[in-house]
Design a protein around this motif. Sequence first.
Motif, mmCIF file in Angstrom:
data_model
loop_
_atom_site.group_PDB
_atom_site.id
_atom_site.type_symbol
_atom_site.label_atom_id
_atom_site.label_comp_id
_atom_site.label_asym_id
_atom_site.label_seq_id
_atom_site.Cartn_x
_atom_site.Cartn_y
_atom_site.Cartn_z
ATOM 1 N N ASP A 1 46.192 22.925 -59.856
ATOM 2 C CA ASP A 1 46.360 23.925 -60.726
ATOM 3 C C ASP A 1 47.349 24.339 -61.369
ATOM 4 O OD1 ASP A 1 45.339 26.151 -62.120
ATOM 5 O OD2 ASP A 1 44.433 27.162 -60.621
ATOM 6 N N LEU B 1 44.602 20.408 -53.036
ATOM 7 C CA LEU B 1 43.249 20.641 -53.575
ATOM 8 C C LEU B 1 43.002 22.412 -53.820
ATOM 9 C CD1 LEU B 1 40.922 18.496 -51.337
ATOM 10 C CD2 LEU B 1 41.805 18.246 -53.605
ATOM 11 N N PRO B 2 42.999 22.786 -55.136
ATOM 12 C CA PRO B 2 43.036 24.004 -55.499
ATOM 13 C C PRO B 2 41.470 24.434 -55.092
ATOM 14 C CG PRO B 2 43.276 22.867 -57.404
ATOM 15 C CD PRO B 2 43.356 21.909 -56.139
ATOM 16 N N SER B 3 41.010 25.646 -54.503
ATOM 17 C CA SER B 3 39.892 25.948 -53.930
ATOM 18 C C SER B 3 38.788 26.832 -54.949
ATOM 19 C CB SER B 3 39.978 26.988 -52.815
ATOM 20 O OG SER B 3 40.621 27.743 -52.909
ATOM 21 N N GLY B 4 39.236 27.023 -56.267
ATOM 22 C CA GLY B 4 38.417 27.788 -57.165
ATOM 23 C C GLY B 4 37.100 27.051 -57.372
ATOM 24 N N GLU C 1 42.105 28.984 -63.547
ATOM 25 C CA GLU C 1 41.775 27.791 -63.657
ATOM 26 C C GLU C 1 41.512 26.998 -65.108
ATOM 27 O OE1 GLU C 1 39.467 26.455 -59.915
ATOM 28 O OE2 GLU C 1 38.429 28.137 -60.521
ATOM 29 N N SER D 1 33.914 17.558 -57.103
ATOM 30 C CA SER D 1 32.736 17.036 -56.843
ATOM 31 C C SER D 1 32.090 16.123 -58.013
ATOM 32 C CB SER D 1 31.707 18.189 -56.546
ATOM 33 O OG SER D 1 30.356 17.816 -56.831
ATOM 34 N N ALA E 1 37.821 24.067 -59.926
ATOM 35 C CA ALA E 1 38.505 22.852 -59.192
ATOM 36 C C ALA E 1 37.131 22.074 -58.445
ATOM 37 C CB ALA E 1 39.537 23.377 -58.377
ATOM 38 N N ARG E 2 36.605 22.907 -57.651
ATOM 39 C CA ARG E 2 35.468 22.567 -56.840
ATOM 40 C C ARG E 2 34.475 21.668 -57.846
ATOM 41 N NH1 ARG E 2 35.512 27.409 -54.274
ATOM 42 N NH2 ARG E 2 33.873 28.210 -55.469
#
Length: 127
Positions: free
Chosen positions: A35, A9-12, A47, A20, A15-16
């Motif tokens: 990513d 899971l990328p965290s940018g 991203e 979601s 990505a979020r």
Amino acid sequence: MPPPTLSALPSGPVARSILSKLTAALQPTHLHLEDHSPRHGAPPGSETHFGLLVVSGRFEGLSPIERHRLVHAVLGAELRGPLHALSIVARTPQQWERDPNIPQPPPCMGGSKRDKRQAEGDAAASQ
């Protein structure tokens, strides 16, 4: 329904948002997002290019193109905005049970493809 298994899971922020929206709309049993932006010559953190594997019962009875259209409909705002490319693998839970492997993305040469063509054109022009 239990939460989906999430991996890589990328965290940018893009990505979020992708994670979601897909979780809410498709109730996936497995969700894998990578990513790939730096592999495509994009600056770190941009991203713009992602690889996605999503496993959902919502894909039952849908053709591969219908599955992709469903994912595109969910991610319309991202595809109209910051997201330039999205590689999608969309499977049913039964397909995932038979083959629980995440396909490797093909290698990307980034901007070097254009650079190579330009170098070939420059070489031809100098002859």
